[in-house]
Design a protein around this motif. Structure first.
Motif, PDB file in Angstrom:
ATOM      1  N   ALA A 193      -2.451   2.535   6.301  1.00 19.06           N
ATOM      2  CA  ALA A 193      -2.827   1.195   6.741  1.00 19.06           C
ATOM      3  C   ALA A 193      -2.488   0.127   5.706  1.00 19.06           C
ATOM      4  O   ALA A 193      -2.605  -1.069   5.987  1.00 19.06           O
ATOM      5  N   MET A 194      -2.058   0.555   4.538  1.00 16.59           N
ATOM      6  CA  MET A 194      -1.740  -0.394   3.482  1.00 16.59           C
ATOM      7  C   MET A 194      -0.396  -1.063   3.746  1.00 16.59           C
ATOM      8  O   MET A 194       0.491  -0.492   4.375  1.00 16.59           O
ATOM      9  N   GLY A 195      -0.245  -2.275   3.246  1.00 16.44           N
ATOM     10  CA  GLY A 195       1.031  -2.974   3.320  1.00 16.44           C
ATOM     11  C   GLY A 195       2.105  -2.164   2.617  1.00 16.44           C
ATOM     12  O   GLY A 195       1.821  -1.318   1.767  1.00 16.44           O
ATOM     13  N   THR A 196       3.332  -2.443   2.951  1.00 20.11           N
ATOM     14  CA  THR A 196       4.439  -1.615   2.458  1.00 20.11           C
ATOM     15  C   THR A 196       4.907  -1.966   1.055  1.00 20.11           C
ATOM     16  O   THR A 196       5.600  -1.168   0.430  1.00 20.11           O
ATOM     17  N   ASP A 197       4.553  -3.134   0.552  1.00 22.28           N
ATOM     18  CA  ASP A 197       5.066  -3.522  -0.756  1.00 22.28           C
ATOM     19  C   ASP A 197       4.063  -4.420  -1.463  1.00 22.28           C
ATOM     20  O   ASP A 197       3.172  -4.992  -0.839  1.00 22.28           O
ATOM     21  N   VAL A 198       4.252  -4.558  -2.769  1.00 25.56           N
ATOM     22  CA  VAL A 198       3.414  -5.445  -3.569  1.00 25.56           C
ATOM     23  C   VAL A 198       3.709  -6.892  -3.188  1.00 25.56           C
ATOM     24  O   VAL A 198       4.737  -7.193  -2.572  1.00 25.56           O
ATOM     25  N   TYR A 199       2.812  -7.783  -3.562  1.00 26.32           N
ATOM     26  CA  TYR A 199       3.034  -9.215  -3.407  1.00 26.32           C
ATOM     27  C   TYR A 199       3.671  -9.723  -4.688  1.00 26.32           C
ATOM     28  O   TYR A 199       3.354  -9.251  -5.777  1.00 26.32           O
ATOM     29  N   ARG A 200       4.574 -10.683  -4.562  1.00 27.62           N
ATOM     30  CA  ARG A 200       5.196 -11.316  -5.728  1.00 27.62           C
ATOM     31  C   ARG A 200       5.074 -12.822  -5.578  1.00 27.62           C
ATOM     32  O   ARG A 200       5.292 -13.362  -4.496  1.00 27.62           O
ATOM     33  N   ASP A 201       4.743 -13.480  -6.695  1.00 23.59           N
ATOM     34  CA  ASP A 201       4.726 -14.937  -6.632  1.00 23.59           C
ATOM     35  C   ASP A 201       6.095 -15.474  -7.050  1.00 23.59           C
ATOM     36  O   ASP A 201       6.990 -14.708  -7.407  1.00 23.59           O
ATOM     37  N   ALA A 202       6.258 -16.789  -6.994  1.00 20.63           N
ATOM     38  CA  ALA A 202       7.551 -17.406  -7.286  1.00 20.63           C
ATOM     39  C   ALA A 202       7.987 -17.194  -8.732  1.00 20.63           C
ATOM     40  O   ALA A 202       9.175 -17.319  -9.050  1.00 20.63           O
ATOM     41  N   ALA A 203       7.048 -16.841  -9.618  1.00 19.48           N
ATOM     42  CA  ALA A 203       7.383 -16.564 -11.016  1.00 19.48           C
ATOM     43  C   ALA A 203       7.752 -15.099 -11.229  1.00 19.48           C
ATOM     44  O   ALA A 203       8.042 -14.683 -12.349  1.00 19.48           O
ATOM     45  N   GLY A 204       7.716 -14.294 -10.174  1.00 19.97           N
ATOM     46  CA  GLY A 204       8.082 -12.883 -10.285  1.00 19.97           C
ATOM     47  C   GLY A 204       6.939 -11.959 -10.659  1.00 19.97           C
ATOM     48  O   GLY A 204       7.141 -10.762 -10.844  1.00 19.97           O
ATOM     49  N   ARG A 205       5.718 -12.479 -10.771  1.00 25.15           N
ATOM     50  CA  ARG A 205       4.568 -11.633 -11.106  1.00 25.15           C
ATOM     51  C   ARG A 205       4.173 -10.818  -9.884  1.00 25.15           C
ATOM     52  O   ARG A 205       4.189 -11.314  -8.764  1.00 25.15           O
ATOM     53  N   GLU A 206       3.794  -9.563 -10.142  1.00 20.80           N
ATOM     54  CA  GLU A 206       3.405  -8.669  -9.049  1.00 20.80           C
ATOM     55  C   GLU A 206       1.892  -8.612  -8.891  1.00 20.80           C
ATOM     56  O   GLU A 206       1.154  -8.690  -9.871  1.00 20.80           O
ATOM     57  N   TYR A 207       1.483  -8.449  -7.617  1.00 24.29           N
ATOM     58  CA  TYR A 207       0.077  -8.315  -7.268  1.00 24.29           C
ATOM     59  C   TYR A 207      -0.071  -7.109  -6.344  1.00 24.29           C
ATOM     60  O   TYR A 207       0.880  -6.685  -5.698  1.00 24.29           O
ATOM     61  N   ALA A 208      -1.248  -6.576  -6.266  1.00 26.42           N
ATOM     62  CA  ALA A 208      -1.515  -5.358  -5.500  1.00 26.42           C
ATOM     63  C   ALA A 208      -1.218  -5.534  -4.009  1.00 26.42           C
ATOM     64  O   ALA A 208      -1.353  -6.624  -3.453  1.00 26.42           O
ATOM     65  N   ARG A 209      -0.853  -4.426  -3.390  1.00 26.82           N
ATOM     66  CA  ARG A 209      -0.718  -4.394  -1.931  1.00 26.82           C
ATOM     67  C   ARG A 209      -2.090  -4.614  -1.306  1.00 26.82           C
ATOM     68  O   ARG A 209      -3.112  -4.280  -1.897  1.00 26.82           O
ATOM     69  N   LEU A 210      -2.095  -5.124  -0.108  1.00 29.85           N
ATOM     70  CA  LEU A 210      -3.331  -5.323   0.644  1.00 29.85           C
ATOM     71  C   LEU A 210      -3.286  -4.487   1.903  1.00 29.85           C
ATOM     72  O   LEU A 210      -2.210  -4.054   2.337  1.00 29.85           O
ATOM     73  N   LEU A 211      -4.443  -4.291   2.502  1.00 27.14           N
ATOM     74  CA  LEU A 211      -4.479  -3.663   3.807  1.00 27.14           C
ATOM     75  C   LEU A 211      -3.630  -4.516   4.743  1.00 27.14           C
ATOM     76  O   LEU A 211      -3.703  -5.742   4.704  1.00 27.14           O
ATOM     77  N   ALA A 212      -2.811  -3.886   5.565  1.00 31.14           N
ATOM     78  CA  ALA A 212      -1.845  -4.613   6.388  1.00 31.14           C
ATOM     79  C   ALA A 212      -2.404  -5.011   7.747  1.00 31.14           C
ATOM     80  O   ALA A 212      -1.658  -5.450   8.605  1.00 31.14           O
ATOM     81  N   GLN A 213      -3.684  -4.839   7.955  1.00 27.40           N
ATOM     82  CA  GLN A 213      -4.281  -5.262   9.213  1.00 27.40           C
ATOM     83  C   GLN A 213      -5.587  -5.973   8.915  1.00 27.40           C
ATOM     84  O   GLN A 213      -6.201  -5.767   7.871  1.00 27.40           O
ATOM     85  N   PRO A 214      -6.012  -6.845   9.825  1.00 29.06           N
ATOM     86  CA  PRO A 214      -7.246  -7.583   9.571  1.00 29.06           C
ATOM     87  C   PRO A 214      -8.470  -6.674   9.606  1.00 29.06           C
ATOM     88  O   PRO A 214      -8.452  -5.621  10.238  1.00 29.06           O
ATOM     89  N   MET A 215      -9.504  -7.117   8.894  1.00 28.61           N
ATOM     90  CA  MET A 215     -10.796  -6.449   8.930  1.00 28.61           C
ATOM     91  C   MET A 215     -11.802  -7.428   9.516  1.00 28.61           C
ATOM     92  O   MET A 215     -11.842  -8.582   9.101  1.00 28.61           O
ATOM     93  N   LEU A 216     -12.593  -6.970  10.450  1.00 27.57           N
ATOM     94  CA  LEU A 216     -13.671  -7.773  11.003  1.00 27.57           C
ATOM     95  C   LEU A 216     -14.958  -7.355  10.323  1.00 27.57           C
ATOM     96  O   LEU A 216     -15.240  -6.155  10.180  1.00 27.57           O
ATOM     97  N   ILE A 217     -15.736  -8.322   9.884  1.00 31.29           N
ATOM     98  CA  ILE A 217     -16.989  -8.032   9.193  1.00 31.29           C
ATOM     99  C   ILE A 217     -18.137  -8.481  10.082  1.00 31.29           C
ATOM    100  O   ILE A 217     -18.213  -9.649  10.485  1.00 31.29           O
ATOM    101  N   PHE A 218     -19.022  -7.523  10.398  1.00 32.48           N
ATOM    102  CA  PHE A 218     -20.118  -7.748  11.317  1.00 32.48           C
ATOM    103  C   PHE A 218     -21.461  -7.697  10.592  1.00 32.48           C
ATOM    104  O   PHE A 218     -21.615  -6.978   9.602  1.00 32.48           O
TER     105      PHE A 218
END
Length: 138
Positions: free
Chosen positions: A39-64
Motif C-alpha cells: 500500500a506504500m507509494g512507489t518512490d520517495v518524495y523529492r523537493d526542488a533542492a533534491g532532498r529526499e523524504y520518506a514514502r507515504l501510504l499511497a491511499q487515503p486514510m479515513l479517521i473516525f
C-alpha cells in the motif's frame, strides 16, 4: 483521482485527550503501513533542492471517532473479514517501549478488550461494514 481496491480506516475512541488521540492515530497508521508494504507509494518524495523524504501510504486514510461499543463492533467485523488490523489498548499508555506494549496487549482479556484505537485495511465493503454509523473525526 485513483480508485483503490482497499480502504484504510483509523478508529479512535472519542473520550481520549487530544494528545492521546494524535498519538494513537500515528501508531495505528504506522502499523497499517508496516503490515501492508504493497500500500506504500512507489518512490520517495523529492523537493526542488533534491532532498529526499520518506514514502507515504499511497491511499487515503479515513479517521473516525468511536465509542467503546463501536470499537468492539469494528474489531469483530475486522476479525470476521480477516482484515489487516493494528491495535492500541488503554494499558499501552502506561508502557515505555514496544516489548511492554506487546505484553500489555497480550494481558488484555480478548472478550473485554479496552480498545482506544483500531487501524483497519480491507475491502471497501468490509471497511464500510466495520465503520457503519461512525462519524469522521473532527
Amino acid at each position: 483521482m485513483t480508485a483503490f481496491d482497499t480502504r484504510v480506516a483509523i478508529l479512535i475512541r472519542d473520550d481520549l485527550l487530544t494528545w492521546q488521540k494524535l498519538n494513537v492515530a500515528a501508531f495505528l497508521a504506522t502499523g497499517i503501513a508496516g503490515a501492508s508494504p504493497e500500500a506504500m507509494g512507489t518512490d520517495v518524495y523529492r523537493d526542488a533542492a533534491g532532498r529526499e523524504y520518506a514514502r507515504l501510504l499511497a491511499q487515503p486514510m479515513l479517521i473516525f471517532s468511536a465509542d467503546a461499543a463501536q470499537l468492539d463492533h469494528a474489531h469483530r467485523v475486522a476479525v470476521e473479514r480477516d482484515m489487516t488490523r493494528a491495535v492500541y489498548v488503554e494499558a499501552m499508555f502506561d508502557t515505555l517501549d514496544d516489548d511492554a506494549n506487546r505484553a500489555a496487549f497480550l494481558a488484555e482479556d480478548p472478550n473485554v478488550t479496552r480498545w482506544v484505537g483500531i487501524g483497519l485495511r480491507g475491502s471497501r465493503k468490509a471497511i464500510e461494514k466495520a465503520t457503519k454509523g461512525l462519524r469522521l473525526h473532527a
